[in-house]
Design a protein around this motif. Structure first.
Motif, PDB file in Angstrom:
ATOM      1  N   ASP A 258      -0.612  -1.428   1.244  1.00 49.65           N
ATOM      2  CA  ASP A 258       0.036  -0.124   1.372  1.00 49.65           C
ATOM      3  C   ASP A 258      -0.572   0.938   0.464  1.00 49.65           C
ATOM      4  N   GLN A 259      -1.200   0.504  -0.633  1.00 53.26           N
ATOM      5  CA  GLN A 259      -1.762   1.439  -1.596  1.00 53.26           C
ATOM      6  C   GLN A 259      -3.176   1.897  -1.251  1.00 53.26           C
ATOM      7  N   ILE A 260      -3.829   1.262  -0.298  1.00 53.81           N
ATOM      8  CA  ILE A 260      -5.239   1.555  -0.034  1.00 53.81           C
ATOM      9  C   ILE A 260      -5.500   3.037   0.237  1.00 53.81           C
ATOM     10  N   PRO A 261      -4.753   3.713   1.130  1.00 53.16           N
ATOM     11  CA  PRO A 261      -5.057   5.124   1.372  1.00 53.16           C
ATOM     12  C   PRO A 261      -4.936   6.002   0.125  1.00 53.16           C
ATOM     13  N   LEU A 264      -7.881   5.400  -2.280  1.00 52.27           N
ATOM     14  CA  LEU A 264      -9.140   5.967  -1.812  1.00 52.27           C
ATOM     15  C   LEU A 264      -9.136   7.488  -1.835  1.00 52.27           C
ATOM     16  N   SER A 265      -7.976   8.092  -1.830  1.00 49.86           N
ATOM     17  CA  SER A 265      -7.910   9.559  -1.859  1.00 49.86           C
ATOM     18  C   SER A 265      -8.187  10.114  -3.249  1.00 49.86           C
ATOM     19  N   ARG A 266      -8.184   9.247  -4.269  1.00 45.49           N
ATOM     20  CA  ARG A 266      -8.486   9.685  -5.621  1.00 45.49           C
ATOM     21  C   ARG A 266      -9.978   9.993  -5.751  1.00 45.49           C
ATOM     22  N   HIS A 267     -10.313  10.827  -6.710  1.00 45.34           N
ATOM     23  CA  HIS A 267     -11.704  11.240  -6.886  1.00 45.34           C
ATOM     24  C   HIS A 267     -12.613  10.042  -7.154  1.00 45.34           C
ATOM     25  N   THR A 318     -12.996  -6.951 -12.550  1.00 46.03           N
ATOM     26  CA  THR A 318     -11.761  -6.268 -12.944  1.00 46.03           C
ATOM     27  C   THR A 318     -11.801  -4.791 -12.572  1.00 46.03           C
ATOM     28  N   THR A 319     -12.941  -4.328 -12.069  1.00 51.44           N
ATOM     29  CA  THR A 319     -13.073  -2.940 -11.612  1.00 51.44           C
ATOM     30  C   THR A 319     -13.608  -2.970 -10.192  1.00 51.44           C
ATOM     31  N   LEU A 320     -12.820  -2.484  -9.249  1.00 50.41           N
ATOM     32  CA  LEU A 320     -13.210  -2.592  -7.844  1.00 50.41           C
ATOM     33  C   LEU A 320     -12.701  -1.412  -7.032  1.00 50.41           C
ATOM     34  N   LYS A 321     -13.315  -1.255  -5.865  1.00 47.38           N
ATOM     35  CA  LYS A 321     -12.829  -0.320  -4.852  1.00 47.38           C
ATOM     36  C   LYS A 321     -12.461  -1.137  -3.617  1.00 47.38           C
ATOM     37  N   CYS A 322     -11.395  -0.751  -2.958  1.00 47.10           N
ATOM     38  CA  CYS A 322     -10.856  -1.528  -1.836  1.00 47.10           C
ATOM     39  C   CYS A 322     -10.852  -0.646  -0.590  1.00 47.10           C
ATOM     40  N   TYR A 323     -11.786  -0.894   0.310  1.00 46.69           N
ATOM     41  CA  TYR A 323     -11.915  -0.112   1.537  1.00 46.69           C
ATOM     42  C   TYR A 323     -11.271  -0.859   2.710  1.00 46.69           C
ATOM     43  N   MET A 324     -10.769  -0.118   3.687  1.00 46.40           N
ATOM     44  CA  MET A 324     -10.285  -0.736   4.922  1.00 46.40           C
ATOM     45  C   MET A 324     -11.471  -1.237   5.741  1.00 46.40           C
ATOM     46  N   LEU A 330      -7.856   3.102   8.890  1.00 50.12           N
ATOM     47  CA  LEU A 330      -7.491   3.801   7.655  1.00 50.12           C
ATOM     48  C   LEU A 330      -6.788   5.116   7.961  1.00 50.12           C
ATOM     49  N   ILE A 331      -7.276   5.841   8.966  1.00 55.33           N
ATOM     50  CA  ILE A 331      -6.650   7.118   9.322  1.00 55.33           C
ATOM     51  C   ILE A 331      -5.219   6.909   9.787  1.00 55.33           C
ATOM     52  N   SER A 332      -5.007   5.919  10.639  1.00 59.63           N
ATOM     53  CA  SER A 332      -3.644   5.649  11.111  1.00 59.63           C
ATOM     54  C   SER A 332      -2.758   5.132   9.981  1.00 59.63           C
ATOM     55  N   HIS A 333      -3.370   4.407   9.054  1.00 53.70           N
ATOM     56  CA  HIS A 333      -2.643   3.876   7.900  1.00 53.70           C
ATOM     57  C   HIS A 333      -2.270   4.997   6.930  1.00 53.70           C
ATOM     58  N   ALA A 334      -3.144   6.001   6.815  1.00 56.62           N
ATOM     59  CA  ALA A 334      -2.944   7.062   5.824  1.00 56.62           C
ATOM     60  C   ALA A 334      -1.977   8.141   6.301  1.00 56.62           C
TER      61      ALA A 334
END
Length: 463
Positions: A258-261, A264-267, A318-324, A330-334
């Motif tokens: 649920d947090q992915i969008p 990813l919207s963060r800078h 311990t530092t990662l990015k999580c893409y759909m 992602l658009i429908s999720h966001a």
């Protein structure tokens, strides 16, 4: 590129998939010596293309869908492994298909739902009478392999959502990718007219996405509301899978999902665990991230602490990015405040007019294309009080052939027309002996300037 076989429904919609060529190569070269496991996320077209392969390339085939197969079919794989004549007779009778030695295919669909059938592959392949293809979602998750020995007679290939070229084929644009490929190889710009045409097609791909049912719905209707409804059905399946298969981790997994969008919207786009629960440590959540990655619902991009040979050796998990796994999803999720994304939002996204951080969509689709091309995803992030040390590089790609120097390609993704390259410039200065071909993926045409290669984002698959 060789013409690929098609995935064609009764309505005449054609969805050609490149993986068909891999199936042909397996059949021609392995001669039943190993079974083939087609892995991938749910609803990306695994079952459809494998059945099409059976229909086109064999005298007969049996499709055993373990989502639907009655209990007695599952039990047969326990009872008759020492009496394969009876097993094949029962399967042939139940599915009303005559099997022909070395000319028939048996498809074990959603194999993770019947672990005993997967374990039986060892004996079925040794028997040698027929070819075997398994398809699976969540197949690498421990729950589905507990208590069985994974057969060494199994080879796996990965399937992904439809890529940009497959999307172009589906929408009747068979030649555009050939032109893009040639311009990339020749290191030439597309030119104003063709670049605009390619960007329009690419934006359409980005918002529709690569899930076959969404693409099919777009081709049939050109209606974005119908497309979004198809994508929302897939998101519902993903959410249900989490609760059905993730066990005690389900609440954590769905929290990440649920947090992915918003992440990813963060800078910076790095996943902040504090958004899940204040004071969280990565060790408390790592299994949940792995679950989503194994299910192919997401593409995980890890920080590499130094852009040097062996990115994995410098991996900071311990530092990662999580893409759909799919940007259309992602658009429908966001944008789901009202349960469905309106056609107006799709139209604005199509023309780049939506007041939203489009960077998250462009970066997600780049990650999606890089992963589908076989790249492991890494980025470089360095925090420092010294400005010259502080930098963020979106992706690091390793050369196919490692040499003594210049093995890592730093890639920055830019969605707007006006942008700075301070991080890339600092990276070139600090790690010059490690890196090769600094690259910017942007929405403009091809150019090379000051030692930096600028590529239109639709050329990403060729990196």
């Amino acid at each position: 590129m060789a013409e690929q076989k098609s995935q064609k429904g009764a309505d005449g919609i054609i969805l050609k998939r490149k993986i068909y060529r891999q199936l042909l190569d397996w059949k021609a070269n392995r001669h039943g010596e190993v079974a083939l496991l087609v892995e991938g996320a749910r609803r990306i077209g695994k079952s459809y293309i494998v059945e099409e392969f059976g229909r086109n390339e064999y005298e007969s085939y049996i499709l055993i869908d373990f989502n639907k197969a009655p209990q007695m079919v599952r039990v047969w794989f326990d009872l008759y492994l020492e009496d394969l004549d009876t097993l094949f007779l029962y399967l042939s009778q139940h599915y009303k298909v005559r099997l022909h030695e070395r000319k028939s295919l048996i498809i074990l669909d959603e194999i993770q739902l019947c672990p005993r059938a997967r374990a039986a592959i060892k004996f079925l392949v040794a028997d040698g009478r027929y070819d075997y293809i398994e398809t699976g979602s969540l197949v690498s998750i421990q729950k589905s392999t507990k208590g069985i020995v994974i057969p060494s007679e199994e080879r796996s290939i990965q399937m992904f959502p439809m890529d940009f070229e497959e999307f172009l084929w589906a929408t009747g644009n068979d030649m555009l990718m050939d032109l893009i490929r040639k311009m990339y190889a020749d290191r030439k710009p597309m030119g104003l007219a063709f670049h605009r045409q390619a960007m329009d097609a690419f934006r359409l791909y980005m918002i529709v996405g690569g899930m076959p049912q969404a693409v099919k719905k777009y081709v049939e209707t050109k209606n974005f509301d119908a497309v979004d409804a198809a994508k929302r059905d897939v998101l519902t399946i993903y959410r249900n899978d989490i609760f059905n298969y993730a066990g005690e981790m389900a609440d954590k997994v769905v929290s990440i999902f649920d947090q992915i969008p918003s992440q990813l919207s963060r800078h910076e786009k790095k996943f902040r665990l504090a958004a899940l629960k204040p004071g969280s440590k990565y060790r408390d959540w790592d299994d949940s991230f792995f679950w989503l990655k194994d299910a192919r619902v997401v593409n995980i991009c890890y920080n590499s602490t130094e852009p040097n040979i062996g990115l994995k050796m410098n991996e900071d998990r311990t530092t990662l990015k999580c893409y759909m796994n799919d940007t259309g999803l992602l658009i429908s999720h966001a944008f789901d405040e009202k349960g469905i994304v309106s056609s107006e939002i799709y139209q604005k996204l199509l023309f780049g007019k939506l007041e939203v951080n489009e960077g998250m969509l462009i970066e997600n689709v780049v990650a999606q294309m890089l992963a589908a091309s076989g790249n492991k995803l890494f980025f470089y992030s360095k925090s420092s009080e010294e400005a010259k040390e502080r930098m963020e590089i979106d992706f690091l790609l390793q050369k196919d052939k490692v040499t003594s120097r210049h093995n890592i390609r730093p890639v920055e993704v830019k969605s707007g027309k006006n942008y700075t390259l301070s991080s890339l410039t600092k990276c070139i200065k600090k790690f010059g002996e490690y890196i090769t071909t600094p690259t910017v993926l942007h929405t403009a045409d091809y150019k090379v300037e000051d030692g930096i290669t600028y590529l239109p984002v639709y050329m990403t698959p060729f990196l």
